[in-house]
Write a protein that holds these residues in place. Sequence first.
Motif, mmCIF file in Angstrom:
data_model
loop_
_atom_site.group_PDB
_atom_site.id
_atom_site.type_symbol
_atom_site.label_atom_id
_atom_site.label_comp_id
_atom_site.label_asym_id
_atom_site.label_seq_id
_atom_site.Cartn_x
_atom_site.Cartn_y
_atom_site.Cartn_z
ATOM 1 N N ILE A 53 0.829 -1.194 0.000
ATOM 2 C CA ILE A 53 0.000 0.000 0.000
ATOM 3 C C ILE A 53 0.867 1.249 0.000
ATOM 4 C CG2 ILE A 53 -0.189 0.163 2.511
ATOM 5 C CD1 ILE A 53 -3.189 0.913 2.034
ATOM 6 N N SER A 54 0.397 2.286 -0.682
ATOM 7 C CA SER A 54 1.083 3.572 -0.715
ATOM 8 C C SER A 54 0.457 4.501 0.317
ATOM 9 C CB SER A 54 0.984 4.205 -2.106
ATOM 10 O OG SER A 54 1.612 3.399 -3.071
ATOM 11 N N GLY A 55 1.235 5.440 0.798
ATOM 12 C CA GLY A 55 0.747 6.414 1.764
ATOM 13 C C GLY A 55 1.883 6.929 2.614
ATOM 14 N N GLY A 56 1.547 7.736 3.610
ATOM 15 C CA GLY A 56 2.565 8.350 4.456
ATOM 16 C C GLY A 56 3.070 9.642 3.852
ATOM 17 N N ARG A 57 4.073 10.212 4.480
ATOM 18 C CA ARG A 57 4.527 11.530 4.049
ATOM 19 C C ARG A 57 5.307 11.458 2.749
ATOM 20 N NH1 ARG A 57 9.506 13.397 8.035
ATOM 21 N NH2 ARG A 57 10.909 11.664 7.571
ATOM 22 N N THR A 58 5.178 12.531 1.958
ATOM 23 C CA THR A 58 5.846 12.600 0.658
ATOM 24 C C THR A 58 7.087 13.490 0.700
ATOM 25 O OG1 THR A 58 4.441 14.463 0.002
ATOM 26 C CG2 THR A 58 3.680 12.241 -0.554
ATOM 27 N N GLY A 59 7.354 14.156 1.811
ATOM 28 C CA GLY A 59 8.494 15.045 1.955
ATOM 29 C C GLY A 59 8.586 15.489 3.395
ATOM 30 N N THR A 60 9.422 16.468 3.635
ATOM 31 C CA THR A 60 9.647 16.953 5.006
ATOM 32 C C THR A 60 9.145 18.377 5.137
ATOM 33 O OG1 THR A 60 11.602 15.540 5.221
ATOM 34 C CG2 THR A 60 11.356 17.348 6.807
ATOM 35 N N ALA A 61 8.292 18.605 6.125
ATOM 36 C CA ALA A 61 7.758 19.940 6.379
ATOM 37 C C ALA A 61 8.724 20.728 7.248
ATOM 38 C CB ALA A 61 6.411 19.824 7.083
ATOM 39 N N PRO A 62 8.696 22.083 7.129
ATOM 40 C CA PRO A 62 9.522 22.905 8.035
ATOM 41 C C PRO A 62 9.077 22.723 9.486
ATOM 42 C CG PRO A 62 8.007 24.271 6.774
ATOM 43 C CD PRO A 62 7.930 22.897 6.195
ATOM 44 N N ALA A 63 9.937 23.059 10.405
ATOM 45 C CA ALA A 63 9.677 22.827 11.823
ATOM 46 C C ALA A 63 8.360 23.444 12.276
ATOM 47 C CB ALA A 63 10.836 23.378 12.654
ATOM 48 N N ARG A 64 8.025 24.632 11.723
ATOM 49 C CA ARG A 64 6.774 25.289 12.109
ATOM 50 C C ARG A 64 5.667 25.029 11.095
ATOM 51 N NH1 ARG A 64 8.612 31.213 14.549
ATOM 52 N NH2 ARG A 64 10.046 30.385 16.145
ATOM 53 N N GLY A 65 5.921 24.093 10.231
ATOM 54 C CA GLY A 65 4.947 23.765 9.217
ATOM 55 C C GLY A 65 3.998 22.666 9.667
ATOM 56 N N SER A 66 3.408 21.988 8.690
ATOM 57 C CA SER A 66 2.409 20.968 8.997
ATOM 58 C C SER A 66 2.391 19.942 7.876
ATOM 59 C CB SER A 66 1.029 21.610 9.145
ATOM 60 O OG SER A 66 0.622 22.205 7.914
ATOM 61 N N TYR A 67 1.668 18.879 8.135
ATOM 62 C CA TYR A 67 1.394 17.860 7.122
ATOM 63 C C TYR A 67 -0.108 17.809 6.907
ATOM 64 C CZ TYR A 67 6.198 16.283 7.669
ATOM 65 O OH TYR A 67 7.568 16.227 7.699
ATOM 66 N N GLY A 68 -0.504 17.721 5.630
ATOM 67 C CA GLY A 68 -1.921 17.744 5.310
ATOM 68 C C GLY A 68 -2.370 16.509 4.566
ATOM 69 N N TYR A 69 -3.637 16.214 4.683
ATOM 70 C CA TYR A 69 -4.251 15.127 3.924
ATOM 71 C C TYR A 69 -5.714 15.467 3.715
ATOM 72 C CZ TYR A 69 -6.042 13.606 8.496
ATOM 73 O OH TYR A 69 -6.663 13.552 9.714
ATOM 74 N N ALA A 75 -9.426 19.483 3.606
ATOM 75 C CA ALA A 75 -8.053 19.149 3.962
ATOM 76 C C ALA A 75 -7.871 19.282 5.472
ATOM 77 C CB ALA A 75 -7.071 20.060 3.236
ATOM 78 N N VAL A 76 -7.150 18.335 6.051
ATOM 79 C CA VAL A 76 -6.828 18.341 7.475
ATOM 80 C C VAL A 76 -5.315 18.481 7.616
ATOM 81 C CG1 VAL A 76 -6.831 16.966 9.601
ATOM 82 C CG2 VAL A 76 -8.810 16.924 8.083
ATOM 83 N N ARG A 77 -4.884 19.265 8.607
ATOM 84 C CA ARG A 77 -3.452 19.453 8.810
ATOM 85 C C ARG A 77 -3.108 19.185 10.267
ATOM 86 N NH1 ARG A 77 -1.733 21.067 4.011
ATOM 87 N NH2 ARG A 77 0.413 20.867 4.766
ATOM 88 N N LEU A 78 -1.927 18.578 10.456
ATOM 89 C CA LEU A 78 -1.391 18.344 11.798
ATOM 90 C C LEU A 78 -0.021 18.976 11.899
ATOM 91 C CD1 LEU A 78 0.225 14.855 12.158
ATOM 92 C CD2 LEU A 78 -1.054 15.373 10.092
ATOM 93 N N THR A 130 1.078 15.391 2.977
ATOM 94 C CA THR A 130 1.797 16.358 2.146
ATOM 95 C C THR A 130 2.360 17.472 3.022
ATOM 96 O OG1 THR A 130 0.271 15.902 0.335
ATOM 97 C CG2 THR A 130 1.611 17.894 0.173
ATOM 98 N N PRO A 131 3.672 17.763 2.955
ATOM 99 C CA PRO A 131 4.237 18.834 3.780
ATOM 100 C C PRO A 131 3.774 20.204 3.310
ATOM 101 C CG PRO A 131 5.895 17.950 2.287
ATOM 102 C CD PRO A 131 4.684 17.081 2.144
ATOM 103 N N GLY A 132 3.672 21.138 4.252
ATOM 104 C CA GLY A 132 3.241 22.491 3.927
ATOM 105 C C GLY A 132 3.548 23.448 5.057
ATOM 106 N N GLY A 133 2.972 24.644 4.943
ATOM 107 C CA GLY A 133 3.203 25.682 5.928
ATOM 108 C C GLY A 133 2.388 25.466 7.190
ATOM 109 N N PRO A 134 2.280 26.524 8.008
ATOM 110 C CA PRO A 134 1.541 26.400 9.263
ATOM 111 C C PRO A 134 0.091 25.969 9.019
ATOM 112 C CG PRO A 134 2.837 28.410 9.238
ATOM 113 C CD PRO A 134 2.907 27.850 7.852
#
Length: 939
Positions: A529-545, A574-577, A598-602
């Motif tokens: 199965i595919s899934g999980g993070r696709t890259g690294t978010a900045p320290a003050r950023g977030s991951y979304g799905y 979209a939800v971000r953590l 998906t990595p992103g901003g705050p």
Amino acid sequence: MARSIRPFRTHPSRRLASAAAIALLVATAPLLGGAPAGARPPSPARCTTDPGARLPGVPSPESVLGFPLGTGQDRPVTTDEIRTYLHAVDGASDRVVTGVLGTSALGQPLPYAVVSNERHVRPSALRRIADDIRDLRDPRRTSRKEAARTAADSPAIVWVAGNVHGGEKSGADAALKTLYELAAGLSCDVAQRNDNLVTVIVPTQNPDGRDASRRQNEFGFDLNRDWFARTQPETDSKLELMRRYPPQVFVDAHEMGGRQYFFPPNADPIHHEIAGEAVDWINRIGEANKAGFGYNGACGGDVTTECYFNYSTYDLFFMGYGDTVPAAGFGAAGMTFEKGSASAVADRVQQQFHTQWSTLGWAAANKREVLDDYYRIWTDALAQGRAGRLEPNEVVQPTNEVQFPVPDLRIRSYFLLPHRQLADVRQLVERLRRMDVEVYEVQKETRVAAAHVFGGRTARNVTVPKGAYWIPMDQPQKHWIQAIMGEDPYTPFPYFYDVSSWSNPLLMGVPTIYTGDDVRPKAKLVRGISGGRTGTAPARGSYGYRLDSAAAAEFTFRLLGRGVPLLRDLETSAVRLPATRLTREIDDLAESFGVTLTPGGPATGVRLDLPDVGLFSGAGISTTSGSHGEARYVLGKRWGLDLTPVTTADINDNTEAFTGRTVLLVPDGSNPTGGLTAAGQANLRNWIAQGHTYIGLRNEGTRMARAAGLTSTTEKPKPTGYQVIGSHLRVDVDGDSPVAAGRPAEDFQFNNGDPILNPSTTGTNVLRYPSGETFWANGYTVGVDALRGTAAVVDEPTGAGRAVLFAFNPLFRAYNENGLHLVANALLYPASAGPAGRSAAPTAAAVDPARARAAAAPVAEDLGGGWRPITIEVAGADLARTRAVVERFTADARTSVAGGSAYLVIPNREGRQADEHPFLGDLVRALREEGVPLRSLVA
């Protein structure tokens, strides 16, 4: 018998045994000596003609349990005694190995035994046998010569499984008796079976239900409807063992009402993708069982008890049964055996043993032919898939004719598109892969010139993008692919024991196309199965799905349960953590659900809070089955929510058990008010007005809300002859409500004869059946136009809260994934949100006049008890004699006439399935004996 000649077949389809074959099969009667012709003869030095000769060192059931099994038995075996006896035989016999295939919902072990001759059960030999049988399932890697050698030298694999319904105990007890005879017997009859077969015995498939003398498992699931979805641990682990030891013959031993016995040939319908070879074996095994049954022989005339019947009641159609899935998914002779539970324990067990023993005798006598044909099943499947050919519909009952043929349709490929509901797409891919289906991920976009789009549409020059999943039909599992992926099951004959649609793409609401074009995209085989993070978010950023699927919803609840803060954008779903909260464990969890991070901003959006859910367990609710159990499983077990029981008295008295909750879920049930008093209804309105959420499912869930003044929806009367037998329909989605967040503008929902709701005038009609030309339904329906323009889900505001009402059961069997997603949205409904563009919601103290009128409307009688009533359709001219037969069994039938047909509706207030109904089987047989032609039967 109406027949169709199927393509790629090298022998007549679904033949019954000839007279000569029947004479041969007499030799397979229980414990008689003599080797059947055509099987490998046992060595005279290793066997005796004495059927009573047994190894003294192998403990008999009586020596371990304290009583015999079958004749002389006065009580059923307990679950602990089953395990004790398996252990005792394993320790004493070199013909037996035992194991544990998994655990039940309550954590009980699910033991099994493998029995054969001592050479076969050695670990290396058993592995080789299983490998050889699995190789027969793939002619691409197994030549005809190799297959012929396997058929000559290898034993076939037969499964004997009992007690999938916990209260139906005799099949398990008989399986222990079968185990003893195979483990201890010295007769040539026993040696024949052990030399030619590896027999896998699973005495009880449902130990929790057995202990409780209850049909369902601990979560109220009917495990004999769970086979394709594998939601329950008992089913899932069993299927994994079947992949390890693929059966050629599978016996599923049940009980029913009365004192008779059923074994195949089956009633119609039979699913068209079940191979003709398997149906042929089933019918010929039926002849063996007739020869070996004993007791009073065939039912008929004055013979009405301790006798057998065929061609009635038990079909081979729905892909959730313990006969259809072994047949379509494994190429086996999958068979349901049913013994009447009103007989004495000794008779029940002895008759189950007779049929098990006769089945093993037939399989041993014909094992080489079976293995030759087994290889042919997969060879034919490859050829059919390559040509895009579907199997035609056929019937087996001599008086029936095919009413609905499979259309002239070519299907060479399915494509699951990745642009929405991606996590559920990936879950479907895993479901297919875990049944040995080969799925490929498209690496470069490709064009499909002529496509069928799920929902009855066609399209030209469709671009399939990179990341889509391709399921080619030219592979051995072609039959299984079509059986669970098909847009319609194409029932040949309108007899319904269960539902008429289970198309997995429609259940999940995932975008799917299929084509008869010979398309060969650049693609790679999916190996995980595919899934999980696709890259690294900045320290003050977030991951979304995207929270747009049932799998993403489950992931969300798991995160909330761990205390992970989440924000949701209701416009995009979209939800971000926070990036700081992503651990390796959470990343692995996302991957297991097919959720891409998906990595992103705050992070921005509306905060998601873990709901505090009360589960209504009051008047009219069964707490051991149906949607109450489904809620305990989905919301409690899978989503990890704490569920507080809320009773009628809790609401009437405004106790903390009720008032302390943020959500109240009311399952389907039989009481239109839930037993609430006027004060209780006011308490419910006031509680909602404070910002809480009421979620009501199907009959009781919507009616209880209506009675309390929470909705302006009313129930539209169903027209005479109306039938929607577990079908899928297109629905239009109103995105104004957060309940619809993440769903497409057009979706599909499952309808099982549910109440028909006139649209709300005081809330949002979240899902609505189209009134125009986009209206579409699959499966079997009659009068379905009555649903046009009606509501399937409504969102009704009251003060700061709302009632979310489902006309259908979105939790149905936990495999209606798009419904599960809608329930998750309702549970996560943001406190500050509401239907856009609505005027101020009515207060709890002043019930809206439209809602008051709805509350005062007459309540439709609940004839189905959470399932559905029995409906018999005959020609209008046959009404009088049909009624005369029905009145032998009940005086409660409702009669109506329309369009040249007469309909007799028999209430089923306890919601019984057909196989547990006290007189349905006898009624159907009585109608046939009177020569009454059935136009349709829905049970």
